[in-house]
Design a protein around this motif. Structure first.
Motif, short mmCIF file in Angstrom:
data_model
loop_
_atom_site.label_atom_id
_atom_site.label_comp_id
_atom_site.label_asym_id
_atom_site.label_seq_id
_atom_site.Cartn_x
_atom_site.Cartn_y
_atom_site.Cartn_z
N GLY A 62 0.81 -1.22 0.00
CA GLY A 62 0.00 0.00 0.00
C GLY A 62 0.84 1.26 0.00
O GLY A 62 1.84 1.38 -0.70
N TYR A 63 0.39 2.23 0.84
CA TYR A 63 1.09 3.51 0.91
C TYR A 63 2.49 3.35 1.47
O TYR A 63 3.39 4.11 1.13
CB TYR A 63 0.30 4.51 1.77
CG TYR A 63 -0.97 4.97 1.11
CD1 TYR A 63 -0.92 5.67 -0.09
CD2 TYR A 63 -2.21 4.70 1.67
CE1 TYR A 63 -2.08 6.10 -0.72
CE2 TYR A 63 -3.38 5.12 1.05
CZ TYR A 63 -3.31 5.82 -0.14
OH TYR A 63 -4.45 6.23 -0.74
N ALA A 64 2.70 2.38 2.32
CA ALA A 64 4.03 2.14 2.87
C ALA A 64 5.01 1.75 1.75
O ALA A 64 6.18 2.12 1.78
CB ALA A 64 3.98 1.05 3.93
N ALA A 65 4.51 1.04 0.74
CA ALA A 65 5.36 0.67 -0.40
C ALA A 65 5.78 1.92 -1.16
O ALA A 65 6.93 2.03 -1.60
CB ALA A 65 4.63 -0.29 -1.32
N LEU A 66 4.86 2.86 -1.30
CA LEU A 66 5.22 4.12 -1.96
C LEU A 66 6.27 4.86 -1.16
O LEU A 66 7.22 5.41 -1.72
CB LEU A 66 3.98 4.99 -2.15
CG LEU A 66 2.96 4.49 -3.18
CD1 LEU A 66 1.75 5.40 -3.21
CD2 LEU A 66 3.60 4.39 -4.55
N ALA A 67 6.10 4.87 0.16
CA ALA A 67 7.10 5.51 1.02
C ALA A 67 8.43 4.79 0.92
O ALA A 67 9.50 5.41 0.97
CB ALA A 67 6.61 5.55 2.46
N GLY A 68 8.39 3.47 0.75
CA GLY A 68 9.62 2.70 0.61
C GLY A 68 10.36 2.98 -0.69
O GLY A 68 11.56 2.75 -0.80
N LEU A 69 9.64 3.51 -1.69
CA LEU A 69 10.28 3.85 -2.96
C LEU A 69 11.03 5.18 -2.90
O LEU A 69 11.86 5.44 -3.77
CB LEU A 69 9.24 3.89 -4.08
CG LEU A 69 8.69 2.53 -4.50
CD1 LEU A 69 7.59 2.71 -5.54
CD2 LEU A 69 9.79 1.63 -5.03
N VAL A 70 10.77 5.98 -1.87
CA VAL A 70 11.46 7.28 -1.75
C VAL A 70 12.97 7.10 -1.69
O VAL A 70 13.70 7.74 -2.45
CB VAL A 70 10.92 8.10 -0.56
CG1 VAL A 70 11.78 9.32 -0.29
CG2 VAL A 70 9.48 8.50 -0.82
N PRO A 71 13.51 6.23 -0.80
CA PRO A 71 14.97 6.09 -0.80
C PRO A 71 15.51 5.49 -2.11
O PRO A 71 16.64 5.78 -2.49
CB PRO A 71 15.26 5.18 0.39
CG PRO A 71 13.97 4.63 0.84
CD PRO A 71 12.88 5.48 0.28
N VAL A 72 14.71 4.70 -2.79
CA VAL A 72 15.14 4.17 -4.09
C VAL A 72 15.29 5.33 -5.08
O VAL A 72 16.29 5.42 -5.80
CB VAL A 72 14.14 3.12 -4.61
CG1 VAL A 72 14.50 2.69 -6.03
CG2 VAL A 72 14.09 1.92 -3.68
N ALA A 73 14.31 6.23 -5.09
CA ALA A 73 14.37 7.39 -5.98
C ALA A 73 15.52 8.31 -5.63
O ALA A 73 16.22 8.83 -6.50
CB ALA A 73 13.03 8.14 -5.95
N VAL A 74 15.74 8.52 -4.33
CA VAL A 74 16.86 9.36 -3.88
C VAL A 74 18.18 8.74 -4.32
O VAL A 74 19.07 9.44 -4.83
CB VAL A 74 16.81 9.57 -2.35
CG1 VAL A 74 18.11 10.20 -1.84
CG2 VAL A 74 15.62 10.43 -1.97
N GLY A 75 18.31 7.45 -4.16
CA GLY A 75 19.53 6.76 -4.58
C GLY A 75 19.77 6.88 -6.08
O GLY A 75 20.89 7.12 -6.53
N ALA A 76 18.70 6.74 -6.85
CA ALA A 76 18.83 6.88 -8.30
C ALA A 76 19.25 8.30 -8.68
O ALA A 76 20.11 8.49 -9.54
CB ALA A 76 17.51 6.51 -8.98
N ALA A 77 18.65 9.28 -8.01
CA ALA A 77 19.01 10.68 -8.29
C ALA A 77 20.47 10.95 -7.92
O ALA A 77 21.19 11.63 -8.67
CB ALA A 77 18.09 11.62 -7.52
N LEU A 78 20.93 10.41 -6.80
CA LEU A 78 22.33 10.59 -6.41
C LEU A 78 23.27 9.93 -7.41
O LEU A 78 24.36 10.44 -7.70
CB LEU A 78 22.58 10.03 -5.01
CG LEU A 78 22.06 10.85 -3.84
CD1 LEU A 78 22.26 10.10 -2.54
CD2 LEU A 78 22.73 12.21 -3.79
#
Length: 135
Positions: A33-49
């Motif tokens: 659910g929404y927790a999975a979306l929140a879990g994708l935040v560090p993935v997106a940050v890592g990709a951006a870095l």
């Protein structure tokens, strides 16, 4: 003039972001659910870095210099730049007269760096220094 680290260095600069994304991915898969979306935040940050690490550079134009670092980019009017420090960083004055240092993380000296990488970084900093002296 565009000053960039060696290709091998740019690839190595992606490692911190890739590590964050790869370590966070299993967590994002475990959540629902929404927790999975929140879990994708560090993935997106890592990709951006990772992308920013690869793109670190210094662009020298007639009127401004743009420094692309790991966390942010900064464009500095050339007339505001006072010096290139040994750190290496650009020392400049803001519009309010305050001294500001913008680190050139693309060309930092690290202990144990390969001699070819150090020679390339020194050459880039030399070209930047010459550009600052001769406009």
């Amino acid at each position: 003039m565009e000053l960039r680290p060696l290709l091998a260095t740019r690839i190595a600069n992606t490692a911190p972001g890739a590590a964050v994304a790869l370590l966070a991915w299993p967590l994002a898969e475990e959540l629902a659910g929404y927790a999975a979306l929140a879990g994708l935040v560090p993935v997106a940050v890592g990709a951006a870095l990772s992308v920013r690490g690869y793109r670190m550079s210094v662009s020298v134009g007639r009127e401004r210099i743009t420094v692309r670092g790991l966390l942010r980019s900064r464009t500095i009017p050339r007339e505001d730049i006072e010096s290139l420090t040994s750190y290496p960083a650009l020392k400049w004055r803001s519009g309010s007269g305050r001294h500001v240092y913008t680190p050139l993380t693309a060309f930092w000296e690290a202990p144990g760096v390969l001699s070819a990488v150090q020679a390339h970084n020194d050459a880039c900093l030399g070209r930047l220094s010459q550009a600052l002296r001769h406009g």
